[in-house]
Scaffold this motif. Sequence first.
Motif: not given
Length: 770
Positions: A442-455
């Motif tokens: 989950h990281g900081k909850c704002y530093d991954r774009w969770f909607d993308k197929s993968f980060n």
Amino acid sequence: MAEAHQAVAFQFTVTPDGIDLQLCHEALRQIYLSGLHSWKKRFIRFKNGVMTGVYPGSPPGFMVVVVSYMSYNKYHKLDPSLGMFAKLRSELDVTECSVKIVGGVLVGTGLWITIIFIMRNALKCLLSWHGWMYSRHGSVSLGTRLWMLLVKVFSGRKPMLYSFQNSLPRLPVPPVKDTCRRYLESARPLMDDEQFERMKGLAKDFEKNLGPRLQWYLKLKSWWASNYVSDWWEEYIYLRGRGPIMVNSNYYAMDFLYVFPTSIQAARAGNAIHAIMLYRRKLDRAQIKPIYLLANKVPLCSAQWERMFNTTRIPGLETDTIQHMNESKHIAVYHKGRFFKVWMFYDGRLLLPREIEQQMERILADKSEPMPGEEALAALTAGDRTPWAKARDAYFSRGKNKQSLDAIEKAAFFVTLDDTEQRFVEKNPIKSLDSFAKSLLHGKCYDRWFDKSFNLIVFKNGTMGLNAEHSWADAPIIGHLWEHVLSMDPFKLGYTEEGHCCGEPHPNLPGPQRLQWDIPAECQDVIQSSLTIARTLADDVDCHSFPFNDFGKGLIKKCRTSPDAFIQIALQLAHYRDKGKFCLTYEASMTRLFREGRTETVRSCTMETCTFVRSMIRDETVREERLKLLKEAAEKHQNMYRLAMTGKGIDRHLFCLYVVSKYLGEDSPFLKEVLSEPWRLSTSQTPLQQVELFDLVRHPEYVSSGGGFGPVADDGYGVSYIIVGENLINFHISSKHSSPETDSHRFGGNIRQAMLDILDLFQLDKKAIK
């Protein structure tokens, strides 16, 4: 800025002498090269579509059939058209030779298509037989050998990734009677006599009354659709969920456990991004080999690969959708609250690792501040889905916000240059791996774009990992990509002595494009609300990841036991010691032996396993009795795994029956009760699929940590494990701090002890353990 000038193909000014047109030749050259690249890609896709469409036939096979047919007719002076061609010749006034050539080609083509049809259906019939799964390990019967030979004959030569799609059988619909019987068998160890008798009555009523009617609709769908489960599973289990997908759905994959190829963040990102783009190119060209079982004889469905790249989950008010682009030439990068668009092609070619490192260096060196609301923008993808859908429609449907959001959602994938440091620390293994797992989840909850197929997440010290969205595909698909990246990174791409990517920076490479936002205060409030929900969820997750290196599958095989069954039984023993009771247990198995198959559930808490666990708790039980019960439990587990893989599982059938009942407006107490039961122990094995990429005998240090996922139930555990080589099993455990019943570290200790206790039953030479 150079990139701003090169982004415009021409400029013009109006003067008294007319229009002064100033062409930018570099921009026009890039446009030409970009168009050339796109047309090449279209041609390759068209060619691959043709090759896949006629498989197991091929163009050379077509020529052989047509020429052989025409030669045979000429030698025997036959007219296969029964005089039709002669009549046409008289009507059209053409030569006899032309008619024979055209007629021979047409009839030969029909014969070739007929041969392909026969081979495909013969292969489909062969692949519908699963008797090979019941052969004892190490021994293959004569019938199975003959079957394998026929599969090889009808499989054709040099198949591509999607070649077998039309030859795979459809997932069968099990009889309602069998599903109800197997459900009751799985529920028996979790119910007392009164509860079980009540459930047996509900099942009997369903089996006789409503069940056959619902089954009729499922049968109809199974004849019409490619797979009677997958579309409903994707929609109702994933896309219609309105809660956060972070932690609840998305999962992660870790870096190497002991090896750190470079400590330079931009360099590690350069090699990883280049390796991922090479994989995408192989995928576009269908150069990735099909995945097989049984000594490369039994193909698995490849449909899930289609949406790996250029894919985003789009939020909706009631249900999300999956947006997939055929082409994307850029990636989106996040660093310290700013978003960047980075082109992956220049001069009509893919950027080299050192050039990608150069782009990452520019982003890391950028000292600009985030725009208002930009830093925590991605928290919208971490919170509830409906507020994100409303905000997307209200604030991101026009202007610069839409353009910037499109740049993210239409990117090949998303990259986070994380400003924290994560890695396995030998002096503090537990804390370091737990922190690593939580950051990837989950990281900081704002530093991954969770909607993308993968980060792709690259940390400040050069360690990396993945966070993947679940609706488009299951973990083995992203695992296949990750194995490719980890094998390419240190071995084939490599680094210089200073830790940089090999090669030289490009002197004229346009820099990354900073995405622009105009986020109003109302939208910022929605972002903060989503961030609060996401942080509450993330802070509650208790992650524990640890390598179990006391022994591995090498010693387990010496016990003549399936490694997966061994581990699953150990998990049951550990859970009983942890909570003092048994629970409904979910183990994921795949159904990709069938077209568009995804997963099925193995209910690994069986009567046989419970009997064995109780024998381990009772001190008076002798070792021989425990061994006998262990082998019975392992055999039961293996049989259930086979049933799940071959379309005879319980849960997907019951799920689809429930969906049909809702469409018909029928209420089923049996189905309602079955589908409301919580999975307090959810488990999954991460398979190592491309063993040939890693020489763990010569380089045992190059082992992956595997990956994990969040807990499914508020008072339960999520357990993922990967069997690496002969002597290592990595475990990833998750639960919630808010539950007084669970503790991931306590459960991890129970798993370790259960594994050792079960091995001790076999009394192997202690030297073999070392």
